[in-house]
Write an enzyme that holds these catalytic residues in place. Structure first.
Site, PDB file in Angstrom:
ATOM      1  N   HIS A 118      -2.491 -17.611  -1.457  1.00  0.00           N
ATOM      2  CA  HIS A 118      -1.354 -16.731  -1.138  1.00  0.00           C
ATOM      3  C   HIS A 118      -0.486 -16.569  -2.391  1.00  0.00           C
ATOM      4  CE1 HIS A 118       1.590 -14.691   1.347  1.00  0.00           C
ATOM      5  NE2 HIS A 118       2.523 -15.410   0.747  1.00  0.00           N
ATOM      6  N   ASP A 154       0.108 -18.066   6.750  1.00  0.00           N
ATOM      7  CA  ASP A 154       0.251 -18.688   5.434  1.00  0.00           C
ATOM      8  C   ASP A 154       0.945 -20.044   5.512  1.00  0.00           C
ATOM      9  OD1 ASP A 154      -1.000 -16.467   4.114  1.00  0.00           O
ATOM     10  OD2 ASP A 154       0.876 -15.368   4.336  1.00  0.00           O
TER      11      ASP A 154
HETATM   12  C1  GAR Z   1      -4.262 -11.896  -3.384  1.00  0.00           C
HETATM   13  O1  GAR Z   1      -3.087 -11.731  -4.137  1.00  0.00           O
HETATM   14  C2  GAR Z   1      -4.065 -12.995  -2.346  1.00  0.00           C
HETATM   15  O2  GAR Z   1      -3.252 -14.037  -2.803  1.00  0.00           O
HETATM   16  C3  GAR Z   1      -3.392 -12.227  -1.239  1.00  0.00           C
HETATM   17  O3  GAR Z   1      -4.082 -11.003  -1.192  1.00  0.00           O
HETATM   18  C4  GAR Z   1      -4.533 -10.677  -2.504  1.00  0.00           C
HETATM   19  C5  GAR Z   1      -6.002 -10.380  -2.423  1.00  0.00           C
HETATM   20  O4  GAR Z   1      -6.480  -9.893  -3.655  1.00  0.00           O
HETATM   21  N1  GAR Z   1      -3.452 -12.920  -0.001  1.00  0.00           N
HETATM   22  C6  GAR Z   1      -2.451 -12.923   0.886  1.00  0.00           C
HETATM   23  O5  GAR Z   1      -1.421 -12.294   0.726  1.00  0.00           O
HETATM   24  C7  GAR Z   1      -2.687 -13.789   2.128  1.00  0.00           C
HETATM   25  N2  GAR Z   1      -1.509 -13.838   2.912  1.00  0.00           N
HETATM   26  P1  GAR Z   1      -8.030  -9.890  -3.948  1.00  0.00           P
HETATM   27  O6  GAR Z   1      -8.693  -9.113  -2.804  1.00  0.00           O
HETATM   28  O7  GAR Z   1      -8.150  -9.153  -5.248  1.00  0.00           O
HETATM   29  O8  GAR Z   1      -8.521 -11.291  -4.012  1.00  0.00           O
END
Ligand code: GAR
Length: 210
Positions: A118, A154
């Site tokens: 997260h 989260d």
């Molecule tokens: C990342 O920044 C991850 O930390 C976030 O979504 C993005 C996915 O990027 N996750 C959350 O916010 C979970 N609550 P990615 O598809 O490029 O890995």
């Protein structure tokens, strides 16, 4: 509450994604560099058009779409997730940008052995748009968190965190990019710790066998 993690029975990992998949990619790259000993036996997306598919294809990882919108209930969706993970002999699950909350149907099977990444220093700024929340709150530092998953949004025992500065003139885009660099460093390392059986929980807090 997160169940006591059992030691993984093998090094088979299932990755759940919803979007572009850069964190999934960071796991594949870490393995290719020899920095992570893991078998990625399946990647599952709830979004049929997720960009992560290209990474799965490039690395030959089985790609499965389980679209939550096609299920009558959360329970039915999660039963299918668990069935696919079991069919691919998965021990450890990584939520790599997976934007669905998971309930007991999933956690009864994989609670204690599911990691999430997260883009904030949890417990601050859970949920959507964590980087925007941080800028609007005027914090001077933010970062990212890898934690074991429970039924909250989260929440769950924290395995590792990294901090980035938030300067006065920061933007959501710039902060997101700096945090992402740290996400890609943290997630493969934390997954390795879990696969090595070094992550245990005492009183709902992670004890890392260093
Ligand atoms: C990342 O920044 C991850 O930390 C976030 O979504 C993005 C996915 O990027 N996750 C959350 O916010 C979970 N609550 P990615 O598809 O490029 O890995």
């Amino acid at each position: 509450m997160v169940a006591e993690p059992t030691i993984p029975t093998n090094r088979n990992v299932g990755v759940l994604v919803s979007g572009r998949g850069s964190n999934f990619r960071s796991l594949l790259d870490a393995k290719a560099r020899g920095d992570l000993d893991a078998n990625f036996t399946v990647v599952i997306s709830n979004n049929p058009s997720a960009g992560a598919k290209a990474h799965a294809e490039e690395f030959g990882i089985p790609w499965v779409v389980i679209d939550h919108r096609t299920f009558a209930s959360r329970q039915a969706f999660e039963e299918e997730l668990v069935a696919q993970l079991r069919a691919h002999d998965v021990s450890v699950v990584v939520l790599a940008g997976f934007m669905r909350v998971l309930s007991s149907t999933f956690l009864d099977a994989y609670g204690g052995l599911t990691l999430n990444i997260h883009p904030s220093l949890l417990p601050a700024f859970p949920g959507l748009n964590a980087q925007k929340q941080a800028i609007e709150a005027g914090v001077r530092v933010s970062g990212c968190t890898v934690h074991l998953v429970d039924s909250g949004v989260d929440t769950g025992p924290i395995i590792d965190q990294a901090v980035v500065a938030v300067p006065n003139d920061d933007t959501v885009e710039a902060l997101s990019a700096r945090i992402l660099v740290q996400e890609h460093r943290l997630l493969p390392r934390a997954l390795g710790w879990v696969l090595d059986g070094r992550v245990t929980i005492q009183d709902q807090v992670v004890a890392l066998d260093a």
